[in-house]
Design a protein around this motif. Structure first.
Motif, PDB file in Angstrom:
ATOM      1  N   ILE A 122       0.838  -1.206   0.000  1.00 15.31           N
ATOM      2  CA  ILE A 122       0.000   0.000   0.000  1.00 15.31           C
ATOM      3  C   ILE A 122       0.871   1.253   0.000  1.00 15.31           C
ATOM      4  O   ILE A 122       0.617   2.191  -0.742  1.00 15.31           O
ATOM      5  CB  ILE A 122      -0.948   0.004   1.213  1.00 15.31           C
ATOM      6  CG1 ILE A 122      -2.012  -1.071   1.026  1.00 15.31           C
ATOM      7  CG2 ILE A 122      -1.610   1.373   1.391  1.00 15.31           C
ATOM      8  CD1 ILE A 122      -2.817  -1.335   2.259  1.00 15.31           C
ATOM      9  N   GLY A 123       1.908   1.258   0.806  1.00  8.94           N
ATOM     10  CA  GLY A 123       2.802   2.413   0.848  1.00  8.94           C
ATOM     11  C   GLY A 123       3.492   2.662  -0.474  1.00  8.94           C
ATOM     12  O   GLY A 123       3.592   3.799  -0.945  1.00  8.94           O
ATOM     13  N   ILE A 124       3.963   1.595  -1.114  1.00  8.03           N
ATOM     14  CA  ILE A 124       4.641   1.728  -2.401  1.00  8.03           C
ATOM     15  C   ILE A 124       3.660   2.221  -3.467  1.00  8.03           C
ATOM     16  O   ILE A 124       3.976   3.111  -4.265  1.00  8.03           O
ATOM     17  CB  ILE A 124       5.292   0.391  -2.810  1.00  8.03           C
ATOM     18  CG1 ILE A 124       6.468   0.088  -1.870  1.00  8.03           C
ATOM     19  CG2 ILE A 124       5.750   0.417  -4.263  1.00  8.03           C
ATOM     20  CD1 ILE A 124       6.999  -1.326  -1.969  1.00  8.03           C
ATOM     21  N   LEU A 125       2.461   1.654  -3.466  1.00  7.23           N
ATOM     22  CA  LEU A 125       1.460   2.067  -4.452  1.00  7.23           C
ATOM     23  C   LEU A 125       1.064   3.524  -4.235  1.00  7.23           C
ATOM     24  O   LEU A 125       0.898   4.274  -5.210  1.00  7.23           O
ATOM     25  CB  LEU A 125       0.239   1.155  -4.373  1.00  7.23           C
ATOM     26  CG  LEU A 125       0.497  -0.320  -4.698  1.00  7.23           C
ATOM     27  CD1 LEU A 125      -0.764  -1.137  -4.473  1.00  7.23           C
ATOM     28  CD2 LEU A 125       1.033  -0.507  -6.096  1.00  7.23           C
ATOM     29  N   ALA A 126       0.898   3.922  -2.986  1.00  7.64           N
ATOM     30  CA  ALA A 126       0.548   5.314  -2.694  1.00  7.64           C
ATOM     31  C   ALA A 126       1.657   6.249  -3.176  1.00  7.64           C
ATOM     32  O   ALA A 126       1.386   7.315  -3.736  1.00  7.64           O
ATOM     33  CB  ALA A 126       0.298   5.500  -1.198  1.00  7.64           C
ATOM     34  N   TYR A 127       2.912   5.843  -2.989  1.00  5.15           N
ATOM     35  CA  TYR A 127       4.026   6.663  -3.481  1.00  5.15           C
ATOM     36  C   TYR A 127       3.963   6.797  -5.000  1.00  5.15           C
ATOM     37  O   TYR A 127       4.176   7.885  -5.542  1.00  5.15           O
ATOM     38  CB  TYR A 127       5.374   6.060  -3.065  1.00  5.15           C
ATOM     39  CG  TYR A 127       6.520   6.767  -3.741  1.00  5.15           C
ATOM     40  CD1 TYR A 127       6.961   7.994  -3.269  1.00  5.15           C
ATOM     41  CD2 TYR A 127       7.120   6.237  -4.880  1.00  5.15           C
ATOM     42  CE1 TYR A 127       7.991   8.680  -3.912  1.00  5.15           C
ATOM     43  CE2 TYR A 127       8.140   6.903  -5.524  1.00  5.15           C
ATOM     44  CZ  TYR A 127       8.565   8.120  -5.039  1.00  5.15           C
ATOM     45  OH  TYR A 127       9.572   8.794  -5.677  1.00  5.15           O
ATOM     46  N   ARG A 128       3.672   5.704  -5.684  1.00  8.44           N
ATOM     47  CA  ARG A 128       3.608   5.748  -7.148  1.00  8.44           C
ATOM     48  C   ARG A 128       2.498   6.691  -7.620  1.00  8.44           C
ATOM     49  O   ARG A 128       2.654   7.386  -8.612  1.00  8.44           O
ATOM     50  CB  ARG A 128       3.388   4.345  -7.723  1.00  8.44           C
ATOM     51  CG  ARG A 128       4.495   3.362  -7.367  1.00  8.44           C
ATOM     52  CD  ARG A 128       5.570   3.318  -8.354  1.00  8.44           C
ATOM     53  NE  ARG A 128       5.129   2.541  -9.516  1.00  8.44           N
ATOM     54  CZ  ARG A 128       5.846   2.418 -10.599  1.00  8.44           C
ATOM     55  NH1 ARG A 128       7.006   3.015 -10.691  1.00  8.44           N
ATOM     56  NH2 ARG A 128       5.413   1.714 -11.615  1.00  8.44           N
ATOM     57  N   VAL A 129       1.384   6.703  -6.898  1.00  7.00           N
ATOM     58  CA  VAL A 129       0.296   7.620  -7.257  1.00  7.00           C
ATOM     59  C   VAL A 129       0.721   9.047  -6.965  1.00  7.00           C
ATOM     60  O   VAL A 129       0.570   9.948  -7.788  1.00  7.00           O
ATOM     61  CB  VAL A 129      -1.003   7.254  -6.497  1.00  7.00           C
ATOM     62  CG1 VAL A 129      -2.059   8.330  -6.690  1.00  7.00           C
ATOM     63  CG2 VAL A 129      -1.531   5.903  -6.973  1.00  7.00           C
TER      64      VAL A 129
END
Length: 190
Positions: free
Chosen positions: A51-58
């Motif tokens: 979730i943290g990695i995906l949020a960073y990508r967004v």
């Protein structure tokens, strides 16, 4: 992450995360798998890291939430199917991330010297707090100190050590690595 970077897989991190989450299911389905390997692969926490990695990508503009839905669903189902309490936490974290990323200006009030300091020491604090905190609380508890003082002492020690590690190890090491990287890439420093 260093390995993923060296293998040039960071641009395809969503696929890596989906596979990583699938491995979590494998550990759940085959309990005979070595627990140390699961620990090394941070299987207990991979939905949260995802979730943290995906949020960073967004947040960085590399992806949209719509492009992340499949992996977010995998993280949520993984948490919910294997550990329902963690699954609900994953769902809440995703919802909160989504809302905050849609309106990051709503968090501007959080930017102050204390939160900037905590952000700077967050990684060394993450690495140090658990083992050191429990060791300090155990020793001080054996000495007869009351529980609230144990928590305060462990917290203060962890914050102090994290600050020292950040200042004397993390920042100098990062400067050396960045200088080395600039030289390697032929970029002049200012």
């Amino acid at each position: 992450m260093l390995g993923l970077w060296r293998l040039k897989l960071l641009d395809r991190i969503e696929w890596v995360l989906a596979g990583w989450i699938a491995i979590k299911w494998l550990f759940w389905l085959v309990p005979a798998l070595p627990s140390r390997l699961g620990f090394l692969l941070i299987q207990e926490y991979i939905p949260f890291f995802a979730i943290g990695i995906l949020a960073y990508r967004v947040r960085s503009g590399e992806r949209t939430w719509g492009q992340q839905v499949a992996v977010l669903v995998c993280a949520f189902v993984s948490g919910l199917g294997i550990d329902p309490a963690a699954g609900m936490f994953v769902f809440v974290a995703v919802a909160l991330d989504t809302a905050l990323l849609a309106r990051p200006e709503a968090l501007a009030f959080l930017v102050n010297p204390v939160t900037l300091w905590l952000g700077a020491i967050s990684y060394p604090l993450y690495l140090l707090h658990n083992n050191i905190g429990f060791a300090v609380m155990l020793r001080l508890g054996e000495a007869g100190l009351p529980a609230p003082l144990l928590v305060i002492a462990a917290t203060l020690l962890a914050l102090t050590l994290a600050t020292l590690v950040n200042r004397f190890i993390e920042k100098p090491s990062l400067a050396i690595i960045r200088d080395w990287w600039r030289l390697r890439k032929g970029v002049q420093t200012a």
